[in-house]
Write a protein that holds these residues in place. Sequence first.
Motif, PDB file in Angstrom:
ATOM      1  N   MET A   1      79.238  23.564   2.593  1.00  0.00           N
ATOM      2  CA  MET A   1      77.816  23.940   2.520  1.00  0.00           C
ATOM      3  C   MET A   1      77.389  24.020   1.053  1.00  0.00           C
ATOM      4  O   MET A   1      77.925  24.819   0.301  1.00  0.00           O
ATOM      5  CB  MET A   1      77.619  25.296   3.194  1.00  0.00           C
ATOM      6  CG  MET A   1      76.192  25.769   3.154  1.00  0.00           C
ATOM      7  SD  MET A   1      75.981  27.338   4.019  1.00  0.00           S
ATOM      8  CE  MET A   1      77.024  28.470   3.130  1.00  0.00           C
ATOM      9  N   THR A   3      74.767  25.064  -1.487  1.00  0.00           N
ATOM     10  CA  THR A   3      73.530  25.835  -1.688  1.00  0.00           C
ATOM     11  C   THR A   3      73.255  26.033  -3.182  1.00  0.00           C
ATOM     12  O   THR A   3      72.364  26.796  -3.547  1.00  0.00           O
ATOM     13  CB  THR A   3      73.624  27.217  -1.010  1.00  0.00           C
ATOM     14  OG1 THR A   3      74.770  27.891  -1.516  1.00  0.00           O
ATOM     15  CG2 THR A   3      73.712  27.112   0.495  1.00  0.00           C
ATOM     16  N   THR A  22      72.986  29.556   5.478  1.00  0.00           N
ATOM     17  CA  THR A  22      73.430  28.198   5.787  1.00  0.00           C
ATOM     18  C   THR A  22      72.247  27.280   5.495  1.00  0.00           C
ATOM     19  O   THR A  22      71.163  27.755   5.155  1.00  0.00           O
ATOM     20  CB  THR A  22      73.915  28.088   7.248  1.00  0.00           C
ATOM     21  OG1 THR A  22      74.496  26.797   7.424  1.00  0.00           O
ATOM     22  CG2 THR A  22      72.795  28.288   8.248  1.00  0.00           C
ATOM     23  N   ASP A  34      72.270  23.795  11.987  1.00  0.00           N
ATOM     24  CA  ASP A  34      72.446  23.639  10.540  1.00  0.00           C
ATOM     25  C   ASP A  34      73.066  22.291  10.214  1.00  0.00           C
ATOM     26  O   ASP A  34      73.387  21.497  11.112  1.00  0.00           O
ATOM     27  CB  ASP A  34      73.206  24.832   9.933  1.00  0.00           C
ATOM     28  CG  ASP A  34      74.693  24.839  10.255  1.00  0.00           C
ATOM     29  OD1 ASP A  34      75.212  23.835  10.793  1.00  0.00           O
ATOM     30  OD2 ASP A  34      75.345  25.863   9.959  1.00  0.00           O
ATOM     31  N   ASN A  36      75.836  21.429   9.320  1.00  0.00           N
ATOM     32  CA  ASN A  36      77.195  21.194   9.838  1.00  0.00           C
ATOM     33  C   ASN A  36      77.219  21.052  11.351  1.00  0.00           C
ATOM     34  O   ASN A  36      78.286  20.988  11.959  1.00  0.00           O
ATOM     35  CB  ASN A  36      78.120  22.354   9.442  1.00  0.00           C
ATOM     36  CG  ASN A  36      78.199  22.500   7.942  1.00  0.00           C
ATOM     37  OD1 ASN A  36      78.274  21.497   7.232  1.00  0.00           O
ATOM     38  ND2 ASN A  36      78.133  23.726   7.458  1.00  0.00           N
TER      39      ASN A  36
END
Length: 420
Positions: A1, A3, A22, A34, A36
Amino acid sequence: MNTSVFENYESEVRSYCRHFPTVFQQAIGSDFIDENGKKYIDFFCGAGAVNYGHNNPQIKQKLIDYLQNDGIIHALDMYTVPKREFIETFEEKILKPRGLDYKIMFPGPTGTNANEAALKLVRKVKKRQNVFSLMGAFHGMTLGSLSLTTDKISRRGAGTALENVTFIPAPYMFPELDTVAYMQRLIDDDHSGVEKPAALFIETIQAEGGIRVFEVEWLQRVRKFCDDNDILLVVDDVQVGCCRSGEFFSFERAGIQPDVVTMSKSIGGYGMPLAITLFKPELDIWKPGEHNGTFRGNQLAFVAAKAGLEYMLENKVEEQSLAKGEIVKAFIEKEILPLDARLELRGRGLIWGIEFGNIPVQGLADKVEERCFKYGLIIEGAGRKNSVVKLMPPLVISEEELVEGMNIIKQSVQEILSEI
Ligand SMILES: Cc1ncc(COP(=O)(O)O)c(C=O)c1O
């Protein structure tokens, strides 16, 4: 992830992303997905902006058709077909059947914009600067609305004086205090030090204030108090309007008619930016252009708003809200409240709050929300010290998903309580 771009470049002011860490990509019905591919049930509902579900297919099709037809998108407040059709639908299908007679004004697209317009108008009409607002109220973050808002963190951001508002204790704060008699006394007593207000601003259910449902009798007495004293009654229906409370307007259950009503969030039908300020025709003393702005009337939002109203009526969303509210109430009473006798439940329609504030441990509700997120549920807090877990799913959520979400809350509450 990944960010880092947000953390490095987006301002520290960012907020909800800290609770739900997320990166979201899709949203369908009552679910977020999300990047993923993890699914989350949405009990936050865009803070009330997507009552008819994410990417509602019926509304989406109207938007696609409009875009494909090169429909005008930006038109300031010029006359356009989508605006005409939205106003006609709102008038014919919402106001007239309820015997309501309001002029409609399009301020900027947010809830706070609708309240700023209301604030200016009531002061202009009554030629008085003071207004009454209730403790526990949330009316928005721009300076006028913020002056009506009571929570410390929001007010601290103002950086300047927030003036000309007298705060009245909300009726639940001091059960022995008759708040209506108190307001009357403030006005009548030449030693109260309080100026007569132009208006009283209320939410009929304080949402950010902790899901505090005001009683019908209190709302009726407040209406009478305003009538008797030449004070305008403004109902902020930004969050609990659009069927959230069970009826389209949250004040309907009290059989009262406010002088001014503000709406935003789900009035945009599809999460589109739209706000309206409604007021009795005799209050319409605005001069042309006196409350102007570039983004007053996003045409796509009008298309979505009209489609949203049609969807709401065809699918009896008012009834869905009340019926699903009963499911929530029954589940929490049976499955969650017995976990600790100090837990409390409040709500109406499809907005409910579980109060953790009677348990003398800081941050319990926050922990429950965090745990829910881990298990795939998006849910936010409200109230004093953020001590309330607030359930606000899309009104069109299926019963299965509603129960699935509540089971996640139950499991999270069980775990958090066992850890204290
Ligand atoms: C009752 C109420 N009024 C006003 C607002 C402000 O709306 P916005 O965030 O669109 O400015 C909110 C937002 O949550 C609200 O709940």
